[in-house]
Design an enzyme around this catalytic site. Sequence first.
Site, PDB file in Angstrom:
ATOM      1  N   GLY A  14       0.824  -1.198   0.000  1.00  0.00           N
ATOM      2  CA  GLY A  14       0.000   0.000   0.000  1.00  0.00           C
ATOM      3  C   GLY A  14       0.861   1.253   0.000  1.00  0.00           C
ATOM      4  O   GLY A  14       2.044   1.231   0.354  1.00  0.00           O
ATOM      5  N   CYS A  15       0.262   2.378  -0.383  1.00  0.00           N
ATOM      6  CA  CYS A  15       1.025   3.622  -0.515  1.00  0.00           C
ATOM      7  C   CYS A  15       1.476   4.160   0.837  1.00  0.00           C
ATOM      8  O   CYS A  15       2.665   4.456   1.030  1.00  0.00           O
ATOM      9  CB  CYS A  15       0.219   4.655  -1.288  1.00  0.00           C
ATOM     10  SG  CYS A  15      -1.450   4.959  -0.653  1.00  0.00           S
ATOM     11  N   PHE A  16       0.556   4.305   1.800  1.00  0.00           N
ATOM     12  CA  PHE A  16       0.950   4.751   3.130  1.00  0.00           C
ATOM     13  C   PHE A  16       1.916   3.755   3.756  1.00  0.00           C
ATOM     14  O   PHE A  16       2.883   4.138   4.421  1.00  0.00           O
ATOM     15  CB  PHE A  16      -0.275   4.917   4.035  1.00  0.00           C
ATOM     16  CG  PHE A  16      -0.746   6.333   4.192  1.00  0.00           C
ATOM     17  CD1 PHE A  16       0.139   7.357   4.476  1.00  0.00           C
ATOM     18  CD2 PHE A  16      -2.098   6.647   4.078  1.00  0.00           C
ATOM     19  CE1 PHE A  16      -0.291   8.667   4.635  1.00  0.00           C
ATOM     20  CE2 PHE A  16      -2.544   7.955   4.231  1.00  0.00           C
ATOM     21  CZ  PHE A  16      -1.639   8.963   4.509  1.00  0.00           C
TER      22      PHE A  16
END
Length: 323
Positions: A133-135
């Site tokens: 995921g990005c975060f």
Amino acid sequence: MSKIRVGIYGAAGYTAGELMRLLVHHPNAEVVCAQSESQVAKKVTEIHTDLIGDTNLVFSAHLDYRNLDVLFLCKGHGESRVFLAGNPAPDTVKIIDLSNDFRLKDDADGFVYGLPELNGPAIPKATMIANPGCFATCIQVGLLPAAQAGIIQSEIHTTGITGSTGAGQSLSPTSHFSWRNQNMSVYKAFTHQHLDEIGESLTQLAGKSHVVNFIPFRGNFTRGIIATSYFETDASEAEAYALYEAFYKDQPFTHVTNRNPDLKMVVNTNKAVVYLKKEGNKLLAISMIDNLLKGASGQAVQNMNLIFGLEETAGLNLKPTGF
């Protein structure tokens, strides 16, 4: 060598558009199929207008594994598992999933967690990759060296601000320009879905769990993530820098800097930048990425490069837009 034949499932969204932007100019890959139920028979450039002049692809309704070497899954969370259950891939086709369906160990079903800074040796041997995921990517690059060295001596406190593209292409009340512009808000405090994969990665390196208190913010900009994480430690700032620089010395996209960074240093690139500052007994790690590139499509291409034995940076030498 012949080019890698690429298919994209769910090709009309932001991450798929970024994938195509990267892959149409990739020296070793060719997009041969862009699948989308909602845009069947339309030219790809009618939806991804930034690709006008770069591709003549048309969206198709179906995929044919016989024409593919690798398939990128770009549908919503939960849809990748359903698709693969009904359309199992042959051993000859690699799968790179950009959803959260296979990121956690209990859900992996043979997928390798595709954070190169963490699982670099395992990725080239994999046939299926769960793209992080990005975060999770942004926060992990700020914490992994400290976890491995065992210098985290307290709970971790993290804030992160993400651009509006992190919410995807579908409209929602919090993605309209009139709401997002000149505005900020907190969402999913302490409960964000990326916390579980962060926790598993820290445990993998540290051999023990760490509490991460995470407060995410919606930012009033389009793309990029800036995360700040701090924790108590006896390590000095110089010792921390030495640990981080050693951890990332062979990583082509993650860079440790002694300059307080800003988002324009990473937006439009596959870079991750990490900055450290010691105040009292607390070490602050500031990390930042482009959420659509290192946080999604760029990292997916990085994983493709590793799987197929290409230069890790192939197709990813992108310059940030500094002004």
